[in-house]
Design a protein around this motif. Structure first.
Motif, short mmCIF file in Angstrom:
data_model
loop_
_atom_site.label_atom_id
_atom_site.label_comp_id
_atom_site.label_asym_id
_atom_site.label_seq_id
_atom_site.Cartn_x
_atom_site.Cartn_y
_atom_site.Cartn_z
N ASN A 22 51.25 36.74 38.43
CA ASN A 22 51.87 35.65 37.92
C ASN A 22 50.84 34.84 37.30
O ASN A 22 49.65 35.24 37.08
CB ASN A 22 52.59 34.66 38.95
N LYS A 23 51.13 33.65 36.68
CA LYS A 23 50.44 32.92 35.93
C LYS A 23 49.03 32.31 36.77
O LYS A 23 48.00 32.47 36.09
CB LYS A 23 50.93 31.50 35.39
N SER A 24 48.90 32.15 38.03
CA SER A 24 47.81 31.99 38.62
C SER A 24 46.88 33.28 38.57
O SER A 24 45.69 32.91 38.45
CB SER A 24 48.19 31.49 40.23
N HIS A 25 47.38 34.36 38.86
CA HIS A 25 46.50 35.45 38.53
C HIS A 25 46.02 35.80 37.22
O HIS A 25 44.63 35.93 37.12
CB HIS A 25 47.59 36.88 39.00
N LEU A 26 46.68 35.30 36.34
CA LEU A 26 46.41 35.29 35.04
C LEU A 26 44.98 34.54 34.57
O LEU A 26 44.13 34.99 34.26
CB LEU A 26 47.55 35.18 33.81
N ALA A 27 45.30 33.14 35.13
CA ALA A 27 44.00 32.07 35.08
C ALA A 27 43.08 32.36 35.73
O ALA A 27 41.94 32.42 35.16
CB ALA A 27 44.72 30.84 35.59
N VAL A 28 42.97 33.20 37.09
CA VAL A 28 41.71 33.46 37.80
C VAL A 28 41.20 34.71 36.99
O VAL A 28 39.96 34.47 36.98
CB VAL A 28 42.34 33.81 39.17
N PHE A 29 42.08 35.72 36.42
CA PHE A 29 41.25 36.79 36.05
C PHE A 29 40.63 36.48 34.91
O PHE A 29 39.51 36.93 34.45
CB PHE A 29 42.46 37.87 35.72
N VAL A 30 41.44 35.49 33.99
CA VAL A 30 40.81 35.24 32.43
C VAL A 30 39.47 34.44 33.04
O VAL A 30 38.31 34.59 32.31
CB VAL A 30 41.85 34.45 31.80
N ALA A 31 39.63 33.71 33.70
CA ALA A 31 38.33 32.89 34.25
C ALA A 31 37.16 33.52 34.72
O ALA A 31 35.92 33.41 34.35
CB ALA A 31 38.64 31.83 35.50
N ILE A 32 37.44 34.65 35.69
CA ILE A 32 36.53 35.57 35.68
C ILE A 32 35.76 36.30 34.54
O ILE A 32 34.43 36.56 34.70
CB ILE A 32 36.97 36.57 36.86
N GLU A 51 33.06 27.69 40.69
CA GLU A 51 33.31 28.03 39.25
C GLU A 51 34.21 28.83 38.86
O GLU A 51 34.82 28.25 37.82
CB GLU A 51 31.81 28.77 39.16
N VAL A 52 34.91 29.41 39.59
CA VAL A 52 36.09 30.29 39.08
C VAL A 52 37.13 29.30 38.83
O VAL A 52 38.17 29.45 38.22
CB VAL A 52 36.40 31.63 39.95
N MET A 53 37.30 28.50 39.94
CA MET A 53 38.62 27.51 40.20
C MET A 53 38.37 26.70 39.15
O MET A 53 39.61 26.25 38.37
CB MET A 53 38.45 26.86 41.87
N THR A 63 45.12 28.43 47.36
CA THR A 63 45.65 29.19 46.15
C THR A 63 44.52 30.36 45.62
O THR A 63 44.84 31.33 45.22
CB THR A 63 46.21 28.26 45.28
N TYR A 64 43.29 29.70 45.50
CA TYR A 64 42.27 30.69 44.74
C TYR A 64 42.11 31.49 45.85
O TYR A 64 42.20 32.88 45.31
CB TYR A 64 41.12 29.73 44.78
N TYR A 65 41.89 31.64 47.17
CA TYR A 65 41.43 32.89 47.83
C TYR A 65 42.66 33.73 47.94
O TYR A 65 42.57 34.90 48.05
CB TYR A 65 41.30 32.33 48.99
N ARG A 66 43.78 32.99 48.01
CA ARG A 66 45.18 34.07 47.85
C ARG A 66 45.04 34.96 46.69
O ARG A 66 45.13 36.13 46.67
CB ARG A 66 46.37 33.38 48.13
N ILE A 67 44.83 34.46 45.35
CA ILE A 67 44.94 35.17 44.18
C ILE A 67 43.61 35.96 44.11
O ILE A 67 44.07 37.18 43.56
CB ILE A 67 44.73 34.17 42.96
N VAL A 68 42.55 35.76 44.48
CA VAL A 68 41.35 36.68 44.46
C VAL A 68 41.62 37.74 45.27
O VAL A 68 41.30 38.88 45.03
CB VAL A 68 40.00 36.02 44.88
#
Length: 95
Positions: A22-32, A51-53, A63-68
Motif C-alpha cells: 500500500n501507500k505506506s510501503h511505497l513511502a518507506v521503500f522510497v525513503a530507504i 531517519e526513515v520515518m 506503522t513504521y515497524y509494521r511496514i519495515v
C-alpha cells in the motif's frame, strides 16, 4: 553499480502486482532508497527508524515497524534491527 532509478523501477514493477503493498510501503521503500543514495550506495544501509520515518513522512512508530517488517517478509529488503535507538538498523535492498 546499481542506480536508485533501477531499484525504484524494479520495485514499482514488482509492487504493481503485489496486492499486499500500500501507500505506506511505497513511502518507506522510497525513503530507504533516498537514504541509500544520500549515503553513497552502501551495500548495507545503516539508518535509524527516525531517519526513515522522517523521509517517508510517517509519524507512528508502530506503522513504521509494521511496514519495515512487511517489506522484509515480502522480500523487498532485508532488515536487521539494532534494538538501540542511537544505533541504526541494517537494511539491504533486495530488488
Amino acid at each position: 553499480m546499481i542506480k536508485a532509478d533501477d531499484i525504484l523501477q524494479s520495485f514499482f514493477k514488482k509492487a504493481s502486482t503485489d496486492f499486499r503493498i500500500n501507500k505506506s510501503h511505497l513511502a518507506v521503500f522510497v525513503a530507504i532508497v533516498c537514504l541509500w543514495q544520500q549515503n553513497g550506495y552502501p551495500t548495507v544501509l545503516v539508518a535509524t527508524g527516525r531517519e526513515v520515518m522522517s523521509a517517508a513522512k510517517i509519524s507512528s512508530d508502530s506503522t513504521y515497524y509494521r511496514i519495515v517488517i512487511d517489506l522484509n517478509k515480502f522480500g523487498y529488503i532485508r532488515y536487521s534491527p539494532s534494538f538501540y535507538k542511537k544505533h541504526g538498523s541494517k537494511i539491504i535492498l533486495k530488488i
